[in-house]
Design a protein around this motif. Structure first.
Motif, PDB file in Angstrom:
ATOM      1  N   PRO A  91       0.858  -1.199   0.168  1.00 16.24           N
ATOM      2  CA  PRO A  91      -0.045   0.066  -0.042  1.00 16.24           C
ATOM      3  C   PRO A  91       0.822   1.226   0.240  1.00 16.24           C
ATOM      4  O   PRO A  91       2.048   1.192   0.463  1.00 16.24           O
ATOM      5  CB  PRO A  91      -0.971  -0.182   1.121  1.00 16.24           C
ATOM      6  CG  PRO A  91      -0.776  -1.657   1.562  1.00 16.24           C
ATOM      7  CD  PRO A  91       0.541  -2.185   1.048  1.00 16.24           C
ATOM      8  N   TRP A 111      -5.934   3.403   5.953  1.00 18.99           N
ATOM      9  CA  TRP A 111      -5.105   3.689   4.689  1.00 18.99           C
ATOM     10  C   TRP A 111      -5.440   4.798   3.782  1.00 18.99           C
ATOM     11  O   TRP A 111      -4.585   5.362   3.449  1.00 18.99           O
ATOM     12  CB  TRP A 111      -5.259   2.229   3.932  1.00 18.99           C
ATOM     13  CG  TRP A 111      -4.531   1.056   4.660  1.00 18.99           C
ATOM     14  CD1 TRP A 111      -4.820  -0.115   4.914  1.00 18.99           C
ATOM     15  CD2 TRP A 111      -3.015   0.963   4.674  1.00 18.99           C
ATOM     16  NE1 TRP A 111      -3.971  -0.998   5.193  1.00 18.99           N
ATOM     17  CE2 TRP A 111      -2.684  -0.280   5.263  1.00 18.99           C
ATOM     18  CE3 TRP A 111      -1.981   1.932   4.371  1.00 18.99           C
ATOM     19  CZ2 TRP A 111      -1.544  -0.549   5.497  1.00 18.99           C
ATOM     20  CZ3 TRP A 111      -0.801   1.426   4.790  1.00 18.99           C
ATOM     21  CH2 TRP A 111      -0.412   0.143   5.221  1.00 18.99           C
ATOM     22  N   THR A 164      -3.130   7.979   2.712  1.00 20.38           N
ATOM     23  CA  THR A 164      -3.068   8.499   1.335  1.00 20.38           C
ATOM     24  C   THR A 164      -3.296   9.944   1.073  1.00 20.38           C
ATOM     25  O   THR A 164      -2.901  10.561   0.524  1.00 20.38           O
ATOM     26  CB  THR A 164      -3.729   7.589   0.090  1.00 20.38           C
ATOM     27  OG1 THR A 164      -3.196   6.332   0.117  1.00 20.38           O
ATOM     28  CG2 THR A 164      -3.793   8.225  -1.317  1.00 20.38           C
ATOM     29  N   THR A 211      -3.583  -3.265   0.266  1.00 21.29           N
ATOM     30  CA  THR A 211      -3.794  -2.462  -0.668  1.00 21.29           C
ATOM     31  C   THR A 211      -5.282  -2.087  -1.461  1.00 21.29           C
ATOM     32  O   THR A 211      -5.736  -1.149  -1.856  1.00 21.29           O
ATOM     33  CB  THR A 211      -2.963  -2.982  -1.850  1.00 21.29           C
ATOM     34  OG1 THR A 211      -1.598  -3.163  -1.443  1.00 21.29           O
ATOM     35  CG2 THR A 211      -2.773  -1.876  -3.017  1.00 21.29           C
ATOM     36  N   GLN A 269      -7.180   0.011   0.942  1.00 20.90           N
ATOM     37  CA  GLN A 269      -6.724   1.383   0.820  1.00 20.90           C
ATOM     38  C   GLN A 269      -7.437   1.813  -0.248  1.00 20.90           C
ATOM     39  O   GLN A 269      -8.090   3.070  -0.082  1.00 20.90           O
ATOM     40  CB  GLN A 269      -5.362   1.329   0.642  1.00 20.90           C
ATOM     41  CG  GLN A 269      -4.727   2.651   0.371  1.00 20.90           C
ATOM     42  CD  GLN A 269      -3.207   2.986   0.476  1.00 20.90           C
ATOM     43  OE1 GLN A 269      -2.519   2.212  -0.367  1.00 20.90           O
ATOM     44  NE2 GLN A 269      -2.432   3.552   1.528  1.00 20.90           N
TER      45      GLN A 269
END
Length: 301
Positions: A164, A198, A202, A235, A238
């Motif tokens: 991620p 997550w 970002t 991932t 996220q």
């Protein structure tokens, strides 16, 4: 390289030096880090030309990745420019560990790659509205970083055996250290967060950005012992949060035997915002599926 292509490139940009079917751009000096920049420019370009940023793995190189993958015949067919960044580190890895690289215009490898895209837009009449990024291993990690830090630049990304965005952060890591920072906890699949955590990570790398986010395609092998398999689900968590999609639907043996496809939200494998592929028994790394990438990016439609 065909002589006609080489002559065309020389006449277009005298500072370009030929190397293994791709060309080194010697007048790219935007930095801020000292990555090498190589490009592949087909004889016939779409006008304006789509752009694919293709990022190599550790122990790799721009030249090596250009031959390991098979994007160039597709560039010839669809008329897009390929950018191959070349790592400056002794181990061939990219920096996905420092705050500088994780942050929009923070001064790390990610900003240098963003400047490469801007260079191609200017020099080759590149299409800023059809720009894509893909990579393997370290390049996959950087693909997530690029999409996270520069969502305004890319329309979609395809990630082969990565982690991620932000997972590989190492406290105190700098953009210029060699080798770049390494997170065993992340690599071993031991770093878990909620989807919202997550997603917040970002979003923190480009504070204030409220525009659209790139669509994402994620590939990972269940037998990956380098960047372990739990990173696949992390991932997907996220990007499902970042993209605001849920209700995952799975299909076995898609796109081939042993692969399980997961589509989040509405759409198909070529139109959904988030698509994942889990490859049973595949280690590090999942083979690149160039045609699937083209379809997901919309370049083959």
């Amino acid at each position: 390289m065909h002589s006609s292509l080489a002559l065309g490139l020389v006449s277009m940009l005298a500072s370009v030096v030929s190397s293994q079917g791709i060309t080194k751009v010697s007048d790219f000096t935007a930095g801020p880090t000292k990555l090498g920049m190589y490009v592949y420019v087909p004889k016939t370009l779409a006008k304006p030309a789509p752009i694919l940023l293709a990022i190599h793995h550790c122990q790799g190189s721009a030249q090596g990745y250009s031959t390991e993958t098979h994007y160039q015949p597709l560039a010839d067919k669809y008329g897009f420019v390929i950018i191959y960044p070349n790592s400056r580190s002794s181990g061939g890895c990219f920096d996905v560990s420092s705050t500088a690289s994780l942050t929009h215009d923070g001064g790390g490898d990610s900003q240098t790659m963003a400047n490469m895209v801007k260079y191609v837009i200017q020099k080759y009449n590149g299409d800023a509205n059809r720009t894509y990024v893909t990579g393997t291993s370290s390049g996959a990690m950087m693909t997530n970083v690029m999409v996270g830090a520069y969502p305004d630049m890319f329309q979609a990304g395809s990630v082969y055996s990565g982690v991620p965005d932000g997972c590989f952060f190492v406290q105190g890591a700098t953009a210029t250290q060699d080798p770049p920072g390494w997170s065993n906890q992340c690599a071993n699949g031991q770093l878990t967060k909620t989807a919202e955590q997550w997603g917040d990570l970002t979003r923190s790398y480009y504070p204030g950005y409220t525009g659209p986010r790139p669509r994402m395609q994620i590939w990972h092998g269940t037998a990956d012992n380098t960047l372990h398999y739990p990173n696949y689900q992390e991932t997907l968590k996220q990007w499902s949060n970042v993209l605001g999609v849920s209700d995952p639907k799975t299909a076995a043996n898609t796109p081939q035997s042993g692969y399980t496809q997961t589509i989040y939200g509405d759409g198909t494998s070529t139109t959904a915002k988030l698509v994942g592929y889990s490859a049973a028994g595949v280690g590090h790394t999942v083979p690149v599926h160039e045609s699937a990438d083209m379809a997901f990016f919309g370049l083959s439609s």
